[in-house]
Design a protein around this motif. Sequence first.
Motif, PDB file in Angstrom:
ATOM      1  N   PHE A  19       7.307   5.992  -9.995  1.00  0.00           N
ATOM      2  CA  PHE A  19       8.259   4.914  -9.699  1.00  0.00           C
ATOM      3  C   PHE A  19       8.311   4.697  -8.193  1.00  0.00           C
ATOM      4  O   PHE A  19       7.786   5.497  -7.414  1.00  0.00           O
ATOM      5  N   GLY A  20       8.954   3.583  -7.790  1.00  0.00           N
ATOM      6  CA  GLY A  20       9.205   3.348  -6.371  1.00  0.00           C
ATOM      7  C   GLY A  20       8.314   2.310  -5.732  1.00  0.00           C
ATOM      8  O   GLY A  20       8.608   1.850  -4.628  1.00  0.00           O
ATOM      9  N   ALA A  55      13.196  -6.605 -10.070  1.00  0.00           N
ATOM     10  CA  ALA A  55      11.998  -5.862 -10.502  1.00  0.00           C
ATOM     11  C   ALA A  55      12.004  -4.456  -9.932  1.00  0.00           C
ATOM     12  O   ALA A  55      10.962  -3.887  -9.627  1.00  0.00           O
ATOM     13  N   SER A  56      13.194  -3.865  -9.777  1.00  0.00           N
ATOM     14  CA  SER A  56      13.341  -2.560  -9.123  1.00  0.00           C
ATOM     15  C   SER A  56      14.330  -1.680  -9.873  1.00  0.00           C
ATOM     16  O   SER A  56      15.330  -1.221  -9.307  1.00  0.00           O
ATOM     17  N   GLY A  57      14.050  -1.432 -11.132  1.00  0.00           N
ATOM     18  CA  GLY A  57      14.950  -0.599 -11.913  1.00  0.00           C
ATOM     19  C   GLY A  57      14.678   0.889 -11.789  1.00  0.00           C
ATOM     20  O   GLY A  57      15.420   1.707 -12.346  1.00  0.00           O
ATOM     21  N   GLY A  58      13.638   1.257 -11.053  1.00  0.00           N
ATOM     22  CA  GLY A  58      13.217   2.652 -10.993  1.00  0.00           C
ATOM     23  C   GLY A  58      14.257   3.642 -10.527  1.00  0.00           C
ATOM     24  O   GLY A  58      14.498   4.655 -11.195  1.00  0.00           O
ATOM     25  N   LEU A  96       0.833  -1.200   0.000  1.00  0.00           N
ATOM     26  CA  LEU A  96       0.000   0.000   0.000  1.00  0.00           C
ATOM     27  C   LEU A  96       0.870   1.253   0.000  1.00  0.00           C
ATOM     28  O   LEU A  96       0.636   2.188  -0.780  1.00  0.00           O
ATOM     29  N   LEU A  97       1.888   1.280   0.837  1.00  0.00           N
ATOM     30  CA  LEU A  97       2.790   2.424   0.904  1.00  0.00           C
ATOM     31  C   LEU A  97       3.517   2.628  -0.422  1.00  0.00           C
ATOM     32  O   LEU A  97       3.518   3.728  -0.993  1.00  0.00           O
ATOM     33  N   GLY A  98       4.120   1.577  -0.923  1.00  0.00           N
ATOM     34  CA  GLY A  98       4.915   1.694  -2.134  1.00  0.00           C
ATOM     35  C   GLY A  98       4.100   2.062  -3.356  1.00  0.00           C
ATOM     36  O   GLY A  98       4.481   2.948  -4.129  1.00  0.00           O
ATOM     37  N   PHE A  99       2.970   1.426  -3.538  1.00  0.00           N
ATOM     38  CA  PHE A  99       2.189   1.666  -4.742  1.00  0.00           C
ATOM     39  C   PHE A  99       1.457   3.004  -4.687  1.00  0.00           C
ATOM     40  O   PHE A  99       1.176   3.592  -5.735  1.00  0.00           O
ATOM     41  N   THR A 100       1.155   3.486  -3.486  1.00  0.00           N
ATOM     42  CA  THR A 100       0.619   4.845  -3.375  1.00  0.00           C
ATOM     43  C   THR A 100       1.654   5.855  -3.850  1.00  0.00           C
ATOM     44  O   THR A 100       1.352   6.777  -4.623  1.00  0.00           O
ATOM     45  N   LEU A 101       2.894   5.690  -3.388  1.00  0.00           N
ATOM     46  CA  LEU A 101       3.966   6.597  -3.804  1.00  0.00           C
ATOM     47  C   LEU A 101       4.244   6.481  -5.295  1.00  0.00           C
ATOM     48  O   LEU A 101       4.519   7.483  -5.957  1.00  0.00           O
ATOM     49  N   GLU A 102       4.157   5.270  -5.851  1.00  0.00           N
ATOM     50  CA  GLU A 102       4.393   5.126  -7.293  1.00  0.00           C
ATOM     51  C   GLU A 102       3.295   5.814  -8.104  1.00  0.00           C
ATOM     52  O   GLU A 102       3.561   6.396  -9.157  1.00  0.00           O
ATOM     53  N   THR A 123       5.460   8.307 -18.503  1.00  0.00           N
ATOM     54  CA  THR A 123       6.472   7.616 -19.304  1.00  0.00           C
ATOM     55  C   THR A 123       7.134   6.518 -18.481  1.00  0.00           C
ATOM     56  O   THR A 123       7.357   5.402 -18.968  1.00  0.00           O
ATOM     57  N   LEU A 124       7.445   6.806 -17.219  1.00  0.00           N
ATOM     58  CA  LEU A 124       7.988   5.773 -16.344  1.00  0.00           C
ATOM     59  C   LEU A 124       6.990   4.633 -16.153  1.00  0.00           C
ATOM     60  O   LEU A 124       7.359   3.451 -16.197  1.00  0.00           O
ATOM     61  N   ILE A 125       5.730   4.973 -15.948  1.00  0.00           N
ATOM     62  CA  ILE A 125       4.706   3.946 -15.759  1.00  0.00           C
ATOM     63  C   ILE A 125       4.599   3.057 -16.994  1.00  0.00           C
ATOM     64  O   ILE A 125       4.437   1.831 -16.891  1.00  0.00           O
TER      65      ILE A 125
END
Length: 242
Positions: free
Chosen positions: A24-25, A146-149, A13-19, A169-171
């Motif tokens: 990214f992230g 899976a963390s190239g961001g 939840l934390l990570g995908f909210t920030l992404e 573009t990142l997405i």
Amino acid sequence: MDTAWIALGGFILLGFTLEAITGFGGTVIALALGALLLPIATLVPVLVPLSLAMGIVLAWRHRGHLDQRLLWALILPAMTAGTALGYVLRPTLDPAAMKTVFGLLVSWTAARTLWQRLRSRPPSHRPAWRSRAITFVAGITHGLYASGGPLLVYALSGMRLDKARFRVTLIAVWLVLDGALSAAFWLDGRLQTAWPSVLHYLPIVALGTWLGESLHARVSERHFETLTALLLLVTGMLLTFR
């Protein structure tokens, strides 16, 4: 579902909210925190399809801001080649060493972000070949973790991209690469094992996407990026020296 997997839901939840806010992230935060409790090899096949699901929604919703030339000419060729290499190398690497290297990578990128914030100076321009080389290395880290961001953002720093164009573009990059990785995980059998967990966490990803979209236009990205960098720095140090 034990405590570690429940905690992973909070990390997702934390990570995908920030992404959803920055582009990214999501995976790197969920993976870095989750790796304190669970093996990286177990987490990656769960997080990649979740990232793909969010990417489909956001890339379609904001497709008008996509920088097609940057995506197809600069980012995807190098990222795809690097991701393929990382995927091939991953089974040959020691899990403990992978966790340490990942911790060092997370710590370095977080410390670099914080240093730039303290200096309050824009990133300097770099030659195109160097950006492509860093993008290739970002692809390797994406194939492994899976963390190239973080490295991709570093490769693109200095380019004149507005917030909306940069984010979508990142997405779109994660949409393409995570689609390819999800197919690879299906072929090697890991996605079938991870699929029940993916379904459990999809509502959390949907909530994170909604929260990030709601906050994107209201809250300074700079503040979120600084808080994210601090979180990643602490997590990276824990992974490295644990």
